[in-house]
Motif scaffolding. Structure first.
Motif, short mmCIF file in Angstrom:
data_model
loop_
_atom_site.label_atom_id
_atom_site.label_comp_id
_atom_site.label_asym_id
_atom_site.label_seq_id
_atom_site.Cartn_x
_atom_site.Cartn_y
_atom_site.Cartn_z
N ALA A 300 79.20 8.07 86.65
CA ALA A 300 78.32 6.90 86.77
C ALA A 300 78.34 6.10 85.46
CB ALA A 300 76.91 7.34 87.11
N ARG A 301 78.39 6.82 84.34
CA ARG A 301 78.40 6.12 83.04
C ARG A 301 79.77 5.49 82.78
NH1 ARG A 301 76.26 10.43 79.19
NH2 ARG A 301 76.36 11.93 80.89
N ARG A 302 80.82 6.13 83.30
CA ARG A 302 82.14 5.50 83.24
C ARG A 302 82.08 4.14 83.92
NH1 ARG A 302 86.78 6.91 87.57
NH2 ARG A 302 85.03 6.19 88.84
N ASP A 303 81.48 4.13 85.12
CA ASP A 303 81.45 2.88 85.87
C ASP A 303 80.59 1.83 85.16
OD1 ASP A 303 83.16 3.95 87.71
OD2 ASP A 303 81.57 4.64 89.04
N LEU A 304 79.48 2.28 84.60
CA LEU A 304 78.62 1.36 83.85
C LEU A 304 79.41 0.70 82.73
CD1 LEU A 304 75.71 0.34 83.16
CD2 LEU A 304 75.46 2.39 81.74
N LEU A 305 80.13 1.51 81.96
CA LEU A 305 80.88 0.97 80.82
C LEU A 305 82.05 0.11 81.31
CD1 LEU A 305 81.39 0.90 77.69
CD2 LEU A 305 83.00 2.77 78.08
N CYS A 306 82.82 0.64 82.25
CA CYS A 306 84.03 -0.09 82.68
C CYS A 306 83.66 -1.43 83.34
CB CYS A 306 84.86 0.76 83.64
SG CYS A 306 85.65 2.16 82.82
N ASP A 307 82.62 -1.42 84.18
CA ASP A 307 82.20 -2.69 84.81
C ASP A 307 81.75 -3.67 83.74
OD1 ASP A 307 82.79 -1.53 87.22
OD2 ASP A 307 80.70 -1.12 87.78
N GLY A 308 81.00 -3.15 82.77
CA GLY A 308 80.49 -4.01 81.70
C GLY A 308 81.62 -4.61 80.88
N LEU A 309 82.58 -3.78 80.50
CA LEU A 309 83.70 -4.28 79.68
C LEU A 309 84.55 -5.26 80.47
CD1 LEU A 309 84.82 -1.00 77.83
CD2 LEU A 309 83.49 -2.90 76.89
N ALA A 310 84.76 -4.96 81.75
CA ALA A 310 85.54 -5.88 82.58
C ALA A 310 84.82 -7.23 82.68
CB ALA A 310 85.78 -5.28 83.97
N GLY A 311 83.50 -7.16 82.77
CA GLY A 311 82.70 -8.39 82.84
C GLY A 311 82.82 -9.23 81.58
N LEU A 312 83.19 -8.60 80.49
CA LEU A 312 83.36 -9.34 79.23
C LEU A 312 84.78 -9.89 79.07
CD1 LEU A 312 81.51 -6.82 76.89
CD2 LEU A 312 80.69 -9.07 77.61
N LEU A 314 87.61 -7.99 79.33
CA LEU A 314 88.60 -7.01 78.88
C LEU A 314 89.31 -6.42 80.08
CD1 LEU A 314 86.22 -5.49 76.31
CD2 LEU A 314 88.56 -6.03 75.73
N ASP A 315 90.56 -6.10 79.86
CA ASP A 315 91.38 -5.48 80.89
C ASP A 315 91.17 -3.96 80.75
OD1 ASP A 315 93.29 -4.79 82.63
OD2 ASP A 315 94.95 -5.77 81.58
N VAL A 316 90.47 -3.38 81.72
CA VAL A 316 90.02 -1.99 81.59
C VAL A 316 90.83 -1.06 82.47
CG1 VAL A 316 88.04 -0.44 81.76
CG2 VAL A 316 87.68 -2.86 81.29
N ARG A 317 91.23 0.08 81.92
CA ARG A 317 91.83 1.14 82.74
C ARG A 317 90.67 2.10 83.10
NH1 ARG A 317 94.96 6.30 82.95
NH2 ARG A 317 95.51 6.18 85.12
N ARG A 318 90.36 2.18 84.40
CA ARG A 318 89.28 3.07 84.83
C ARG A 318 89.81 4.50 84.78
NH1 ARG A 318 84.31 1.34 87.64
NH2 ARG A 318 85.25 -0.68 87.21
N PRO A 319 89.28 5.34 83.88
CA PRO A 319 89.88 6.66 83.69
C PRO A 319 89.61 7.62 84.84
CG PRO A 319 87.92 6.44 82.37
CD PRO A 319 88.14 5.10 82.99
N GLU A 320 90.53 8.54 85.02
CA GLU A 320 90.43 9.58 86.05
C GLU A 320 89.67 10.80 85.52
OE1 GLU A 320 94.79 8.26 87.84
OE2 GLU A 320 94.63 10.08 86.62
N GLY A 321 89.55 10.88 84.21
CA GLY A 321 88.85 11.99 83.58
C GLY A 321 88.59 11.67 82.12
N THR A 322 87.99 12.59 81.39
CA THR A 322 87.65 12.53 79.95
C THR A 322 86.35 11.76 79.69
OG1 THR A 322 88.80 10.50 79.15
CG2 THR A 322 90.12 12.52 79.36
N TYR A 323 86.14 11.47 78.42
CA TYR A 323 84.97 10.73 77.93
C TYR A 323 85.28 9.25 77.73
CZ TYR A 323 82.46 14.83 75.72
OH TYR A 323 81.74 15.96 75.42
N PHE A 324 86.52 8.81 77.96
CA PHE A 324 86.98 7.56 77.36
C PHE A 324 87.59 6.56 78.34
CE2 PHE A 324 87.89 11.16 74.45
CZ PHE A 324 86.86 10.92 73.55
N ALA A 325 87.38 5.28 78.03
CA ALA A 325 88.06 4.21 78.76
C ALA A 325 88.92 3.44 77.76
CB ALA A 325 87.05 3.27 79.41
#
Ligand code: GLN
Length: 393
Positions: A300-312, A314-325
């Protein structure tokens, strides 16, 4: 070379070209500037209460002197049960399991215990920075196989092309930091095929094993047919139980590989924190579902961050695992992730990690990594700051 009062001090040549780790540099920058730290990957909430309590109890009960060099028996047994429960791997806790001081020491001991000067080690690029430092300190030579944007998949032909007569090891990492790729069974089979054909040993760093998202499943390389005997698997409690500061990790695999790691680790740290070992054993045995629940929460926090960064923008790679985007910052007009990350605290009050230090090639020049292992409120605050800042070059 540094001269002071007639004393000549220089760092050993085995560290030539090895900088201060980017995680230290960026965390110091965050502290100095008061920025929200989405750089270094550590959670800002604690692991399971019963695990923390078990550590306090172990201290009170007097588990405060050296543990055995290969780790306390209850932890080695719990690690063996963990490998059986999750992956169906049967391990002898006495000869096939070694407790290390975090996975980073496991990596160091594995490379120092196995690599001879001139041996080539294939690593996936982007790589975790300690791999480079430790291959060099062991006298080895790295060969990179690049995971490329936008999908960051492993190309089996590139892997095969990286093999030379001097290649002896593949140092694998899945789930992969910083791309967030979780290697598929087919990709792992390609590694297994190359390793078998050229008689390579594979050292595999699986610290994010339980932190996978959607329907992506972590498959340990050691479970592929014929691979157990040539695979050394490394993992730790840090990510799975949100105790990155405890530095309790482990190496598992065939006895000859594990004893080569122990041959080196006995001279590095000798042993790992005694009271933390029974506490991690408690976590593995009594809180077996906690890491997967953390994974669901992290998604859920991945999605929060990735959606937010995409909204800014940025070209985001939505990760399949880990702590990082991982993001591509070219769309904001930047070509250099290091320059962007050094400007970001002042521009926006946020710290992120440039991907350049994880590359030999230029494939990562424009890539920046953001950690989402933080409370949702912290991620929201970072996004608010980024939204209010001028991010253009
Ligand atoms: N694994 C952490 C990360 O990738 C960093 C660990 C460290 O600082 N050595 O952010």
């Amino acid at each position: 070379m540094d001269r002071r009062a007639g004393v000549t001090v220089r760092t050993a040549t085995r560290l030539d070209g090895i900088p201060t780790t980017i995680f230290t540099t960026m965390s110091q920058l965050a502290v100095r500037t008061g920025a929200v730290n989405l750089g270094q990957g550590f959670p800002d909430s604690d692991g399971p209460a019963s695990v923390l309590e078990a550590a306090r109890e172990a201290i009170s009960a007097g588990a405060n002197q050296y543990a055995p060099g290969n780790g306390v028996a209850v932890l080695r047994q719990a690690i063996a049960r963990h490998q059986q429960r999750h992956y169906g791997l049967d391990l002898d806790p006495d000869s096939q399991v070694l407790v290390t001081t975090g996975c980073t020491e496991g990596i160091a001991a594995a490379l120092l215990g196995l690599v001879d000067p001139g041996d080539e080690v294939i690593v996936l690029e982007p790589y975790y920075d300690s791999y480079v430092a430790m291959i060099q300190m062991a006298g080895g030579v790295r060969r990179v196989v690049t995971l490329r944007a936008p999908d960051y998949r492993l190309d089996a032909d590139e892997l095969r092309a990286a093999v030379t007569p001097r290649t002896r090891f593949v140092l694998l990492n899945s789930p992969h930091n910083p791309t967030g790729t979780v290697l598929t069974r087919a990709e792992l089979q390609a590694v297994a095929d190359v390793a078998t054909e050229y008689d390579l040993v594979v050292i595999t760093d699986e610290v994010y094993e339980h932190l996978t998202f959607d329907d992506h499943e972590h498959v340990p390389l050691a479970t592929l047919p014929g691979m157990f005997d040539r695979t050394l698997t490394l993992s730790s409690a840090g990510k799975s139980y949100s105790v990155t500061g405890w530095k309790v990790g482990w190496a598992t695999g065939p006895a000859d590989l594990v004893s080569a790691v122990l041959a080196a680790s006995q001279w590095l740290t000798f042993t790992s924190g005694a009271p933390l070992q029974p506490a991690v054993a408690h976590g593995l045995d009594q809180e077996p579902d906690w890491p997967r629940a953390l994974g669901r929460d992290l998604q859920a926090r991945r999605d929060l961050l990735c959606d937010g960064l995409a909204g800014l923008g940025l070209d985001v790679r939505r990760p399949e695992g880990t702590y990082f985007a991982l993001t591509d910052i070219s769309a904001l007009g930047w070509a250099d992730g290091m320059e962007f990350c050094l400007a970001l605290p002042e521009r926006a009050g946020v710290v992120a990690i440039p991907a350049q230090p994880f590359h030999d090639t230029h494939a990562g020049d424009h890539l920046v990594r953001w950690a989402f292992c933080k409370e949702a409120g912290v991620i929201e605050e970072a996004l608010r700051r980024l939204a209010g800042a001028d991010l253009g070059r």
